[in-house]
Scaffold this motif. Structure first.
Motif, PDB file in Angstrom:
ATOM      1  N   GLY A 105      31.519  51.925  28.454  1.00  0.00           N
ATOM      2  CA  GLY A 105      31.779  52.394  29.806  1.00  0.00           C
ATOM      3  C   GLY A 105      33.227  52.663  30.132  1.00  0.00           C
ATOM      4  N   ARG A 106      34.107  52.528  29.147  1.00  0.00           N
ATOM      5  CA  ARG A 106      35.514  52.860  29.397  1.00  0.00           C
ATOM      6  C   ARG A 106      35.685  54.373  29.311  1.00  0.00           C
ATOM      7  N   GLY A 107      36.506  54.932  30.167  1.00  0.00           N
ATOM      8  CA  GLY A 107      36.716  56.376  30.166  1.00  0.00           C
ATOM      9  C   GLY A 107      37.488  56.830  28.946  1.00  0.00           C
ATOM     10  N   LEU A 108      37.410  58.138  28.659  1.00  0.00           N
ATOM     11  CA  LEU A 108      38.095  58.693  27.492  1.00  0.00           C
ATOM     12  C   LEU A 108      39.600  58.479  27.586  1.00  0.00           C
ATOM     13  N   GLU A 109      40.158  58.642  28.782  1.00  0.00           N
ATOM     14  CA  GLU A 109      41.600  58.480  28.951  1.00  0.00           C
ATOM     15  C   GLU A 109      42.039  57.063  28.581  1.00  0.00           C
ATOM     16  N   TYR A 110      41.258  56.075  29.009  1.00  0.00           N
ATOM     17  CA  TYR A 110      41.614  54.683  28.721  1.00  0.00           C
ATOM     18  C   TYR A 110      41.416  54.353  27.244  1.00  0.00           C
ATOM     19  N   SER A 111      40.312  54.815  26.679  1.00  0.00           N
ATOM     20  CA  SER A 111      40.047  54.509  25.274  1.00  0.00           C
ATOM     21  C   SER A 111      41.067  55.200  24.366  1.00  0.00           C
ATOM     22  N   TRP A 112      41.497  56.380  24.757  1.00  0.00           N
ATOM     23  CA  TRP A 112      42.540  57.088  24.002  1.00  0.00           C
ATOM     24  C   TRP A 112      43.848  56.303  24.068  1.00  0.00           C
ATOM     25  N   ASN A 113      44.220  55.887  25.253  1.00  0.00           N
ATOM     26  CA  ASN A 113      45.469  55.153  25.438  1.00  0.00           C
ATOM     27  C   ASN A 113      45.447  53.824  24.692  1.00  0.00           C
ATOM     28  N   ASP A 114      44.289  53.172  24.646  1.00  0.00           N
ATOM     29  CA  ASP A 114      44.176  51.884  23.953  1.00  0.00           C
ATOM     30  C   ASP A 114      44.397  52.014  22.450  1.00  0.00           C
ATOM     31  N   ASN A 115      44.308  53.221  21.929  1.00  0.00           N
ATOM     32  CA  ASN A 115      44.412  53.427  20.480  1.00  0.00           C
ATOM     33  C   ASN A 115      45.547  54.373  20.089  1.00  0.00           C
ATOM     34  N   LEU A 116      46.552  54.459  20.944  1.00  0.00           N
ATOM     35  CA  LEU A 116      47.641  55.399  20.658  1.00  0.00           C
ATOM     36  C   LEU A 116      48.411  55.049  19.390  1.00  0.00           C
ATOM     37  N   ASP A 117      48.389  53.775  18.985  1.00  0.00           N
ATOM     38  CA  ASP A 117      49.050  53.433  17.722  1.00  0.00           C
ATOM     39  C   ASP A 117      48.346  54.112  16.558  1.00  0.00           C
ATOM     40  N   LEU A 118      47.007  54.097  16.576  1.00  0.00           N
ATOM     41  CA  LEU A 118      46.238  54.782  15.535  1.00  0.00           C
ATOM     42  C   LEU A 118      46.401  56.298  15.629  1.00  0.00           C
ATOM     43  N   VAL A 119      46.459  56.797  16.853  1.00  0.00           N
ATOM     44  CA  VAL A 119      46.616  58.236  17.067  1.00  0.00           C
ATOM     45  C   VAL A 119      47.908  58.724  16.411  1.00  0.00           C
ATOM     46  N   THR A 120      49.005  58.007  16.658  1.00  0.00           N
ATOM     47  CA  THR A 120      50.293  58.394  16.079  1.00  0.00           C
ATOM     48  C   THR A 120      50.265  58.278  14.563  1.00  0.00           C
ATOM     49  N   ALA A 121      49.708  57.170  14.066  1.00  0.00           N
ATOM     50  CA  ALA A 121      49.649  56.964  12.615  1.00  0.00           C
ATOM     51  C   ALA A 121      48.822  58.055  11.939  1.00  0.00           C
ATOM     52  N   LEU A 122      47.728  58.469  12.575  1.00  0.00           N
ATOM     53  CA  LEU A 122      46.875  59.516  12.013  1.00  0.00           C
ATOM     54  C   LEU A 122      47.617  60.843  11.951  1.00  0.00           C
ATOM     55  N   GLY A 123      48.332  61.193  13.020  1.00  0.00           N
ATOM     56  CA  GLY A 123      49.085  62.446  13.016  1.00  0.00           C
ATOM     57  C   GLY A 123      50.103  62.487  11.891  1.00  0.00           C
ATOM     58  N   LYS A 124      50.825  61.380  11.701  1.00  0.00           N
ATOM     59  CA  LYS A 124      51.818  61.309  10.622  1.00  0.00           C
ATOM     60  C   LYS A 124      51.144  61.375   9.254  1.00  0.00           C
ATOM     61  N   ALA A 125      50.016  60.664   9.116  1.00  0.00           N
ATOM     62  CA  ALA A 125      49.308  60.659   7.829  1.00  0.00           C
ATOM     63  C   ALA A 125      48.835  62.059   7.452  1.00  0.00           C
TER      64      ALA A 125
END
Length: 658
Positions: free
Chosen positions: A530-550
């Motif tokens: 039930g968490r919104g996309l904006e919140y779930s995205w923000n909760d995982n920004l460390d993975l988001v950044t790591a994925l972009g670099k990878a």
């Protein structure tokens, strides 16, 4: 006590072995214009037979191989000749006012030469890119000032406007009769351009747009060319017609009169002294009911009829906005390319100095600091990575300059430009800090170029998109590809042939795959809870950044290896050495991730970790030749410590002023 001292002396004698001292070739110094080989030393013994060994390789061919397209050598040569003019010679100790005046004179000189034209931005974009990155090697302030005028303001008119705008503005842009600036960033909104506050309200009675700055947070901020020289600004503003909001559009707004006075209903202030780029007159702009003609709307993607009717071929505000900003991706391509050239310049200076600078050892035969492993561990992986990043940037240039882009080409350009700009500018900044330290006190002297490169190019990581935000765009694309079943997942990564290109690619692909799957799972789980996309995205920004670099690391190795396969045997060994060191460094930088996620056995991890010292030993006899084979014209390397005899450069009574 005496026994302790004797033991310490014994240990020190082993730390400075006689065999190493005897192998130092004291006559081998960095002759920059002859590509003289570095001081020859005995490399560590070869332990792994998989490693490619280098004997001789063709330095000139290596330099040509780094060029994106040999057909454009005359373009660079003409600019190099122009930039030899004394007007472009290095100058120090200037005030901000003097910097800005000199940068203006240099800009006018380049423009009047006719070597750069806004019309070439579309007709021959490769020529434009090569021209601008060459200018950046000479003077970063000049490059940015011209970039704001041509790449941003001129490009907006060219690609967001229509024929009436081209006829009215392009000739004056090409001749500097109409100096321009680019009004996108606001004090309260930078990366979130769709959220800008500036408004453009249509008055159908007068057929004019009324441009307003509704609050101080809406002031246009950090606008290059605005403080002194800009006469027109391409302003991003929210369009309103009859109280209805139509999203962000771009307008040509006069901010100064031809005599240089500030236009009516416009306020401008100077942003003042900055960390670097003192030659660029950044300013702040406010609009107070500034009226402009209806034709000043750049109307390629959306137009307003005289009666106030809005017409567009793209009904969606979001998609229309995406179409408006898409042509601006060239700025990211140019920033990445220019950052890599700055990195090459810094490594040339630092490696030449390390070859000549001697420290410790026997009284009459001190050791060049490049012989020390600590120095090699700092410099050599950076050399390898700089060679590696050359190839995805070249590929990006080619797909960006492709005349008939498909929808996939456009998407690839956006993703590659966003990710490569982020990763390469971070690499550049890390390199500049490292070489500053490697050059000791000399790295602190402005005459040795490194401080200017550090300060002037620090902004690379922020403008044209904050790097962390850009990597989010890369990761978002990969998630969409995964959800649509277009992403090929690599499930396992066990193997040990660490110098094998296929294993290396598999390794980096596994890391990227693991990250994209983990990120997808975490976001989907959060949405199910039930968490919104904006919140779930923000909760995982460390993975988001790591994925972009990878992702960027993987495509870097991929394009690098594809290029190696096309290279002749004359240069393949040097390229493979750089590839191996690039791979090992990237894995060791994130070794915990591989081990924690069962992406590599402990035995293989130890091999990779130990390989860096071995590869540094392999590179030692060739490091100087490698940096001297970078495609950087010698005229842009004027640091005294990069000269063959840097001590002679600093002798007492020398006429040159330091």
């Amino acid at each position: 006590m005496e026994q302790t001292e004797t033991r310490i002396r014994s240990i020190l004698s082993h730390l400075t072995p006689t065999s190493l001292l005897e192998t130092v070739n004291t006559s081998a110094v960095a002759a920059a214009d002859t590509n003289q080989t570095a001081a020859a030393v005995s490399a560590p013994p070869i332990i792994d037979k998989q490693r490619t060994q280098i004997s001789k390789w063709d330095k000139d061919e290596f330099r040509d191989f780094l060029e994106v397209n040999a057909a454009y050598k005359p373009v660079r040569a003409k600019l190099n000749e122009l930039l030899r003019d004394p007007l472009f010679a290095p100058v120090y100790n200037m005030t901000v006012e003097q910097w800005r005046e000199l940068t203006l004179q240099r800009a006018v000189k380049v423009i009047r030469s006719g070597l750069i034209s806004i019309s070439e931005f579309n007709r021959d974009p490769m020529k434009y890119l090569i021209s601008m990155e060459t200018i950046n090697m000479s003077d970063s302030s000049l490059s940015v000032k011209l970039g704001v005028h041509f790449s941003l303001f001129g490009n907006a008119v060219l690609n967001l406007g229509t024929e009436k705008h081209h006829l009215k503005y392009l000739k004056d842009i090409d001749t500097w009769k109409l100096p321009g600036c680019f009004g996108m960033t606001e004090l309260g909104h930078g990366s979130n351009v769709q959220g800008v506050e500036t408004t453009a309200t249509y008055d159908k009675d007068t057929q004019e747009f009324i441009i307003n700055t509704p609050s101080d947070s809406a002031q246009k901020f950090w606008i290059g060319n605005a403080a002194l020289h800009g006469q027109a600004c391409s302003v991003f503003a929210q369009l309103y017609i009859g109280g209805v909001h139509y999203g962000v559009h771009v307008f040509v707004v006069p901010i100064r009169n031809p005599d240089g006075s500030i236009a009516e209903n416009v306020r401008i202030m100077d942003n003042g002294h900055k960390l670097g780029l003192q030659g660029v007159d950044n300013g702040r702009i406010w609009f107070n009911n500034k009226r402009i003609p209806r034709d000043n709307l750049l109307n390629k993607f959306g137009d307003v009829q005289p009666d106030g009717t809005y017409v567009t071929s793209i009904p969606s505000k979001t998609k229309r906005f995406g179409s408006m900003v898409a042509p601006l991706v060239g700025g990211r391509v140019l920033i990445a390319s220019s950052a890599l050239y700055a990195t090459k310049m810094a490594l040339i200076i630092a490696t030449r100095f390390a070859t000549n600078r001697r420290q410790f050892g026997n009284k009459n035969q001190e050791i060049p600091i490049i012989q020390y492993l600590t120095h090699q561990r700092r410099l050599f992986p950076l050399i390898a990575a700089t060679v590696a990043y050359n190839f995805p940037i070249n590929h990006l240039k080619l797909i960006y300059c492709e005349p008939n882009k498909t929808a996939q080409n456009v998407k690839d350009v956006h993703v590659w430009a966003s990710g490569i700009k982020a990763v390469v500018t971070w690499h550049k900044t890390h390199t500049l800090q490292t070489v500053r330290e490697c050059c000791g006190g000399q790295g602190f002297s402005s005459f040795n170029q490194i401080p200017a490169l550090k300060s002037d190019l620090e902004i690379d990581m922020t403008y044209e998109g904050d790097n962390h935000v850009l990597l989010q765009q890369v990761s978002r694309y990969l998630l969409v590809e995964l959800q649509k079943g277009r992403y090929n997942v690599t499930l396992s990564n066990h193997g040990s042939k660490i110098y094998n290109a296929d294993f290396q690619l598999h390794c980096l692909k596994w890391k990227e795959s693991h990250l994209v799957q983990t990120l997808s799972t975490k976001i989907m789980t959060a949405l199910d809870q039930g968490r919104g996309l904006e919140y779930s995205w923000n909760d995982n920004l460390d993975l988001v950044t790591a994925l972009g670099k990878a992702h960027i690391e993987r495509i870097t190795l991929e394009t690098f290896q594809a290029s190696i396969k096309k290279a002749s045997l004359n240069i393949q060994p040097a390229l493979e050495l750089c590839r191996n060191l690039f791979f090992s460094t990237k894995v060791v930088d994130d070794l915990g991730f591989y081990l924690c996620n069962d992406g590599m056995t402990q035995e293989t991890a130890v091999k990779v970790q130990e390989s860096i010292n071995l590869l540094c030993g392999d590179m030692l006899p060739h490091a100087l030749d490698l940096v001297n084979s970078f495609d950087v014209p010698e005229q842009y390397i004027h640091a005294p410590i990069a000269k063959a005899d840097y001590i002679q450069e600093f002798r007492y009574g020398l006429q040159r002023k330091y």
